[in-house]
Scaffold this motif. Sequence first.
Motif, PDB file in Angstrom:
ATOM      1  N   PHE A  21       0.835  -1.201   0.000  1.00 30.53           N
ATOM      2  CA  PHE A  21       0.000   0.000   0.000  1.00 30.53           C
ATOM      3  C   PHE A  21       0.873   1.255   0.000  1.00 30.53           C
ATOM      4  O   PHE A  21       0.654   2.177  -0.796  1.00 30.53           O
ATOM      5  CB  PHE A  21      -0.945   0.011   1.208  1.00 30.53           C
ATOM      6  N   LEU A  22       1.867   1.289   0.878  1.00 24.59           N
ATOM      7  CA  LEU A  22       2.761   2.448   0.953  1.00 24.59           C
ATOM      8  C   LEU A  22       3.434   2.703  -0.388  1.00 24.59           C
ATOM      9  O   LEU A  22       3.466   3.834  -0.882  1.00 24.59           O
ATOM     10  CB  LEU A  22       3.821   2.231   2.039  1.00 24.59           C
ATOM     11  N   ASP A  31       3.726  10.050  -9.716  1.00 30.31           N
ATOM     12  CA  ASP A  31       2.986  10.299 -10.961  1.00 30.31           C
ATOM     13  C   ASP A  31       2.290  11.652 -10.971  1.00 30.31           C
ATOM     14  O   ASP A  31       2.008  12.182 -12.042  1.00 30.31           O
ATOM     15  CB  ASP A  31       1.926   9.208 -11.177  1.00 30.31           C
ATOM     16  N   THR A  32       1.986  12.211  -9.799  1.00 25.53           N
ATOM     17  CA  THR A  32       1.151  13.405  -9.760  1.00 25.53           C
ATOM     18  C   THR A  32       1.837  14.674  -9.274  1.00 25.53           C
ATOM     19  O   THR A  32       1.411  15.766  -9.647  1.00 25.53           O
ATOM     20  CB  THR A  32      -0.096  13.158  -8.882  1.00 25.53           C
ATOM     21  N   MET A  98       7.617  10.139  -0.663  1.00 29.12           N
ATOM     22  CA  MET A  98       7.463   9.214   0.460  1.00 29.12           C
ATOM     23  C   MET A  98       6.684   9.872   1.592  1.00 29.12           C
ATOM     24  O   MET A  98       5.811   9.249   2.207  1.00 29.12           O
ATOM     25  CB  MET A  98       8.828   8.721   0.949  1.00 29.12           C
ATOM     26  N   GLN A  99       6.960  11.133   1.855  1.00 28.22           N
ATOM     27  CA  GLN A  99       6.228  11.846   2.902  1.00 28.22           C
ATOM     28  C   GLN A  99       4.729  11.869   2.584  1.00 28.22           C
ATOM     29  O   GLN A  99       3.895  11.572   3.438  1.00 28.22           O
ATOM     30  CB  GLN A  99       6.744  13.267   3.038  1.00 28.22           C
ATOM     31  N   LYS A 100       4.395  12.206   1.346  1.00 27.45           N
ATOM     32  CA  LYS A 100       2.984  12.265   0.942  1.00 27.45           C
ATOM     33  C   LYS A 100       2.352  10.875   0.981  1.00 27.45           C
ATOM     34  O   LYS A 100       1.176  10.738   1.337  1.00 27.45           O
ATOM     35  CB  LYS A 100       2.852  12.868  -0.457  1.00 27.45           C
ATOM     36  N   ALA A 101       3.109   9.844   0.615  1.00 24.64           N
ATOM     37  CA  ALA A 101       2.594   8.473   0.685  1.00 24.64           C
ATOM     38  C   ALA A 101       2.342   8.075   2.131  1.00 24.64           C
ATOM     39  O   ALA A 101       1.323   7.450   2.446  1.00 24.64           O
ATOM     40  CB  ALA A 101       3.575   7.510   0.019  1.00 24.64           C
ATOM     41  N   LEU A 102       3.262   8.435   3.016  1.00 29.11           N
ATOM     42  CA  LEU A 102       3.092   8.110   4.431  1.00 29.11           C
ATOM     43  C   LEU A 102       1.854   8.780   5.005  1.00 29.11           C
ATOM     44  O   LEU A 102       1.197   8.225   5.892  1.00 29.11           O
ATOM     45  CB  LEU A 102       4.341   8.511   5.220  1.00 29.11           C
ATOM     46  N   PHE A 111       5.971   6.901  13.938  1.00 26.94           N
ATOM     47  CA  PHE A 111       6.516   5.921  12.992  1.00 26.94           C
ATOM     48  C   PHE A 111       6.733   6.552  11.621  1.00 26.94           C
ATOM     49  O   PHE A 111       7.738   6.295  10.962  1.00 26.94           O
ATOM     50  CB  PHE A 111       5.602   4.696  12.896  1.00 26.94           C
ATOM     51  N   LYS A 112       5.810   7.404  11.202  1.00 27.93           N
ATOM     52  CA  LYS A 112       5.988   8.113   9.928  1.00 27.93           C
ATOM     53  C   LYS A 112       7.271   8.939   9.952  1.00 27.93           C
ATOM     54  O   LYS A 112       8.061   8.913   8.997  1.00 27.93           O
ATOM     55  CB  LYS A 112       4.794   9.027   9.648  1.00 27.93           C
TER      56      LYS A 112
END
Length: 129
Positions: A21-22, A31-32, A98-102, A111-112
Motif C-alpha cells: 500500500f505504501l 505520478d502526480t 514518500m512523505q505524501k505516501a506516508l 513511525f511516519k
Amino acid sequence: MEFGIKDSSYIMAGSKPGLEFLVSQFYQQMDTLKQAQKIRHMHPIDLSESEDKLVCFLSGWLGGPKLYKEKYGSISIPRAHQHLLISETEKDAWLLCMQKALEKTDYSPAFKQYLLTQLAQPASRCVNT
C-alpha cells in the motif's frame, strides 16, 4: 513497540500488505507531484517492477523477510542508482513522494517520522551530482 528492533518496523508498516500500500501511494505521488516529474522520468512507464523492487527492499530493510535478496540478489543502493544523475533536488523530490505516501497510511505520527528520517540516509547515498 520500539522501531528498528528486529522485525518491529516491518510489523508496524503492516508487513508486506502494508508495504505494498505504501509503495503504491509512493508511486502515485511520483505520478502526480510536479516536483517529482524528473524522477518519474527516471523510471519505466510500467512501474510494476519498480514497485515490486521497492516493496522487496523495504521488507528486508525494515527487518522483515529479505525478499529483495531472494528475488533480485544483493543490492547496493548507490550502485543501483549510479547510472542516474541524482542531485539534492531529486533526493528531496523522492523524499517528498514518500512523505505524501506516508500521509495516506494509518501509521502513527512517530513511525511516519521515523521512516522519513531513516529513508533519508539511503536517499542521500544516491546523490551523485
